[in-house]
Motif scaffolding. Structure first.
Motif, PDB file in Angstrom:
ATOM      1  N   UNK A   1       9.969  10.878   0.157  1.00  0.00           N
ATOM      2  CA  UNK A   1      10.581   9.312   0.718  1.00  0.00           C
ATOM      3  C   UNK A   1      10.759   9.429   2.278  1.00  0.00           C
ATOM      4  N   UNK A   2      11.456  10.389   2.781  1.00  0.00           N
ATOM      5  CA  UNK A   2      11.640  10.381   4.153  1.00  0.00           C
ATOM      6  C   UNK A   2      10.551  10.796   4.914  1.00  0.00           C
ATOM      7  N   UNK A   3       9.354  11.637   4.383  1.00  0.00           N
ATOM      8  CA  UNK A   3       8.344  11.879   5.061  1.00  0.00           C
ATOM      9  C   UNK A   3       7.272  10.701   5.287  1.00  0.00           C
ATOM     10  N   UNK A   4       7.517   9.791   4.369  1.00  0.00           N
ATOM     11  CA  UNK A   4       6.515   8.453   4.209  1.00  0.00           C
ATOM     12  C   UNK A   4       7.142   7.499   5.097  1.00  0.00           C
ATOM     13  N   UNK A   5       8.419   7.420   5.212  1.00  0.00           N
ATOM     14  CA  UNK A   5       9.329   6.371   5.873  1.00  0.00           C
ATOM     15  C   UNK A   5       8.934   6.728   7.319  1.00  0.00           C
TER      16      UNK A   5
END
Length: 389
Positions: A166-170
């Motif tokens: 999730x944080x990578x994509x954000x």
């Protein structure tokens, strides 16, 4: 007599530095078996050189079953019963966050060797937790300039549905949008970690007709995704930018299915010619008759970091260790790194390059080392992101 034996045992324990290490060994063996070998090599080297301030290192490892609750229970056991001096480890971001919270509550030093979530050093950061590997933000920030150069408008995203993915994509969305304002994100697939239904995910991405794909899958999920994508022609005529996929842990598993031309972060151990890496490679190969993986570098560097921190602190007192790690410099197989005072994140970097299927084996080509120091938000932004210290 029993009291005398207990006393001698306590005296013996005071003569060693006990490192309590917790990790998902059974769940993530591709990374963590080499990681353990890297740690053991570093412990052997430190002890052969006389230890740290005359004290030898002792490593106590525990398996957390990839479960945050188990990780915390093991941390309590290691601290209370085994009397370890420091805690280290964790691979998955959720177990890393659980251990970081334990360190905060117990005021106990913890070196998060591998979990990549930014929360460990930012929103959930605390003064007792330091992190070695380059974070999701750092690795994505290394890839975004290459993604922007492609000038592709329609992007699809695929990632494991937990903190790291999730944080990578954000971060990718935020940074690519800043670099290329007209970009569109036309599809997202977020399967549960380790439970990828490759056929449906690949078909959903293909149906969106993207110009390019940003992938954050790893381990067995990555292998399934590549196999199905190759079978269905998902990657033909499409650029792919992918976090971690150039690591030998994952390229080795892909073998002759390795796709050509993916832009990745990774570790081309076979082509790094720096003195620090050559020395590490020769020592590792001599001990194990095998080549290192990225896990090997991380495990080795974690132990060397703890040894350097204890030496600078003059012992294992937690508060002195916390202070000693601020700005601590450590020589690793990737060269000199430092632990940033502003957020406890190390400046270890990663290699960025392209995948190549070379005679049925996956390798990285056209790569360069990107120092982690270059891929960080401003100090002002870090202060806002870091809620507590």
């Amino acid at each position: 007599m029993a009291a005398g034996l207990a006393l001698s045992g306590a005296a013996l324990a005071q003569g060693v530095i006990r490192i309590g290490e917790i990790n998902s060994y059974k769940a993530q063996p591709a990374f963590l078996e080499p990681y353990k070998k890297g740690m053991d090599l570093a412990v052997e080297e430190v002890n052969a050189a006389g230890g740290v301030n005359g004290r030898k290192l002792e490593l106590l490892t525990r398996d957390d079953n990839a479960n945050p609750g188990d990780a915390v229970r093991l941390a309590e056991e290691l601290v209370a019963r085994e009397k370890v001096d420091v805690l280290a480890g964790s691979f998955l971001s959720n177990t890393g966050l659980a251990l970081a919270d334990f360190a905060r509550q117990k005021k106990f030093f913890y070196l998060a060797a591998e979990p990549l979530t930014d929360k460990i050093v930012w929103s959930n950061g605390n003064r007792y937790t330091y992190r070695l590997r380059p974070s999701t933000y750092m690795q994505v920030a290394m890839l975004v300039p290459e993604a922007a150069k492609l000038k592709k408008k329609r992007w699809a995203l695929v990632y494991p549905n937990y903190e790291y993915g999730q944080s990578s994509v954000a971060t990718f969305k935020q940074l690519l949008k800043a670099a290329q304002p007209d970009v569109e994100f036309v599809a997202e697939q977020a399967p549960p970690l380790g439970k990828l239904d490759a056929g449906s995910v690949v078909q959903a991405l293909a149906d969106a007709k993207p110009d390019a794909i940003f992938n954050v899958l790893f381990a067995a999920d990555l292998t399934k995704f590549v196999r199905e994508g190759n079978t269905r022609g998902l990657f033909q005529g499409r650029e792919v930018v992918s976090v971690l996929s150039g690591e030998p842990e994952y390229l080795d598993a892909l073998k002759d299915e390795t796709p050509n031309g993916w832009i990745v972060t990774g570790y081309p151990w076979y082509a790094i010619q720096t003195p620090e890496h050559k020395a590490f490679f020769l020592a590792y190969h001599a001990k194990y008759q095998d080549y290192p993986r990225l896990g090997s570098v991380v495990g080795y560097s974690a132990i060397k970091s703890i040894a350097a921190g204890v030496k600078k602190a003059g012992g294992t007192d937690t508060e002195k260790l916390v202070a000693a790690f601020k700005g601590l410099e450590v020589v690793t197989p990737f060269g000199l790194i430092a632990y940033r005072a502003q957020d406890n994140q190390s400046t270890m970097g990663a290699f960025v390059g392209k995948t190549k299927n070379e005679g049925g084996k996956g390798v990285m080509v056209d790569f360069s080392y990107q120092s982690g120091a270059k891929y960080q938000p401003s100090d002002e932004e870090v202060k806002k992101l870091r809620a507590a210290d």
